[in-house]
Design a protein around this motif. Structure first.
Motif, PDB file in Angstrom:
ATOM      1  N   VAL A 146      26.136  36.928  50.668  1.00  0.00           N
ATOM      2  CA  VAL A 146      26.715  38.403  50.971  1.00  0.00           C
ATOM      3  C   VAL A 146      28.122  38.441  52.220  1.00  0.00           C
ATOM      4  O   VAL A 146      29.390  38.696  51.553  1.00  0.00           O
ATOM      5  N   GLU A 152      25.625  40.947  45.499  1.00  0.00           N
ATOM      6  CA  GLU A 152      25.363  42.536  44.521  1.00  0.00           C
ATOM      7  C   GLU A 152      24.967  42.377  42.739  1.00  0.00           C
ATOM      8  O   GLU A 152      24.482  43.244  42.157  1.00  0.00           O
ATOM      9  N   ASP A 153      25.832  41.150  42.484  1.00  0.00           N
ATOM     10  CA  ASP A 153      25.727  40.785  41.525  1.00  0.00           C
ATOM     11  C   ASP A 153      24.656  39.528  40.979  1.00  0.00           C
ATOM     12  O   ASP A 153      24.114  39.452  39.951  1.00  0.00           O
ATOM     13  N   HIS A 173      14.419  42.928  47.216  1.00  0.00           N
ATOM     14  CA  HIS A 173      15.907  42.474  46.765  1.00  0.00           C
ATOM     15  C   HIS A 173      15.853  43.034  45.150  1.00  0.00           C
ATOM     16  O   HIS A 173      16.477  42.109  44.881  1.00  0.00           O
ATOM     17  N   GLY A 194      21.859  42.096  36.550  1.00  0.00           N
ATOM     18  CA  GLY A 194      22.984  41.203  37.296  1.00  0.00           C
ATOM     19  C   GLY A 194      24.420  39.770  36.455  1.00  0.00           C
ATOM     20  O   GLY A 194      23.115  39.327  35.274  1.00  0.00           O
TER      21      GLY A 194
END
Length: 388
Positions: A146, A152-153, A173, A194
């Motif tokens: 983070v 986020e990927d 997650h 991702g």
């Protein structure tokens, strides 16, 4: 710093026999009650009598790596996920006695109903690989991702051989659970969502699948060590990597070496080397065939008579396969005896004790997963079941 106190030989022996306690261990080990003596000649009769008295109220699951004396009383045998699904398919069974290890019993509890009780005959039957990924460590790794702006990927993927806490983390997650037989499909699904995967907790399964089945290079993989500051990786390494592998491994499959492969080929010309994907990368690339426990069993069963096989997996299974197929030459890949020590804690005395407790109306060693963790772990498990 807390000083280390060497346990007394007597206390250690009692713990190994399942008659002691270790409150300093991660989840604590406490085996109450009086276990029958392993030398008791009536153990088999007692097990049969207790199982008969319980009837359809009990369903006994036996993992492939269990001792023969335990497998004899299993209603079904299989790998960890197959057994958990078998348990879920028997909602009328009041008691699920899981002859395996702790994470397997947790998965069974997640997939069965609240009215069913999952029993692990010895609470000390854990899994060293599962214990190598602790929730607080994984959360610290995620916090680092983070901070670097890459979380986020990242799609987390956890091997079935992980605790309910880790499966719950993955579910929270948006990730998925995988087995050794569907790891490729799980990774393909993850990479469709991702750019990176955090693979827990077995580095070898993650690396072998990414490199040998998805075509990644070894340099696309980095190894996150939870015992080093920031995982022992630079910001650039974490940012550039496609596969962030957790530093975990199977204590059984990690023992096999390329030297073992070379030696068996010298000793047995024409031998087929068949290994589990939890083995080291150089072992897997030196083998003839690689596959899950179920794949290994099916391969041996369909092999022609007279063929020779060196198998790299847990010794109980290899020995059982050799006994079942005397028309084939089946041998253990390594010269060193290699049982799964924690799986082998489930022996006939523990099974008899657990069954007789159930006959008396007492539920010993019940395994339960808290509802919040179970809900998110179930999401990750259901996502695995939905894989194409």
């Amino acid at each position: 710093m807390t000083s280390f106190v060497e346990p007394s030989p007597t206390a250690t022996a009692l713990l190994l026999l399942g008659r002691g306690s270790d409150p300093s261990s991660e989840r604590g080990v406490d085996c109450p009650g009086d276990l029958p003596a392993p030398s008791d000649p009536g153990l088999v009769a007692r097990a049969r009598a207790a199982k008969a008295a319980l009837g359809d109220r009990v369903f006994v699951l036996g993992h492939h790596y269990q001792r023969d004396e335990v497998i004899e009383f299993a209603d079904v045998t299989g790998d960890s996920f197959k057994l958990a699904r078998d348990a879920a398919a028997r909602p009328d069974a009041q008691y699920i006695v899981f002859c395996g290890v702790h994470f397997m019993a947790e998965s069974a509890d997640i997939l069965t109903t609240e009215a069913q009780a999952v029993v692990l005959p010895d609470l000390a039957a854990g899994c060293s690989m599962a214990d190598m990924a602790v929730l607080s460590q994984v959360e610290a790794c995620w916090d680092r991702l983070v901070e670097l702006g890459v979380a986020e990927d990242v799609v987390p993927v956890t091997y079935m051989n992980s605790s309910a806490d880790i499966k719950g983390f993955v579910g929270r997650h948006g990730g998925v659970v995988c087995t050794s037989s569907n790891a490729r499909r799980a990774l393909e699904w993850a990479f469709s969502r991702g750019r990176k995967v955090l693979f827990l907790p077995d580095q070898h399964l993650g690396r072998n699948t990414a490199v040998l089945e998805l075509g990644f290079g070894l340099d696309d993989c980095v190894l996150y060590d939870p015992h080093k500051p920031e995982g022992g990786l630079t910001a650039g390494q974490l940012t550039d990597a496609k596969m962030i592998l957790w530093r975990g491994h199977c204590s059984v499959h990690g023992r096999f070496t390329k030297d073992s492969v070379d030696q068996i080929r010298d000793l047995v010309p024409g031998v087929n080397v068949l290994v589990h994907p939890e083995c080291r990368h150089d072992v897997v690339t030196s083998a003839d065939l690689v596959g899950s426990t179920e794949y290994i069993i099916q391969t041996i069963e369909s092999a022609p008579a007279g063929s020779a096989w060196a198998v790299a997996t847990e010794l109980n299974l290899v020995r059982r396969l050799a006994n079942a197929h005397p028309d084939k030459r089946i041998m253990f890949l390594d010269r060193t005896v290699c049982y799964c020590s924690t799986m082998n804690r489930i022996d006939l005395p523990h099974l008899v004790w657990a069954l007789e407790e159930l006959v008396e109306g007492r539920v010993p060693n019940r395994i339960t997963v808290d509802p919040d963790t179970a809900r998110y772990a179930r999401l990750a498990l259901d996502q695995m079941l939905a894989l194409p």
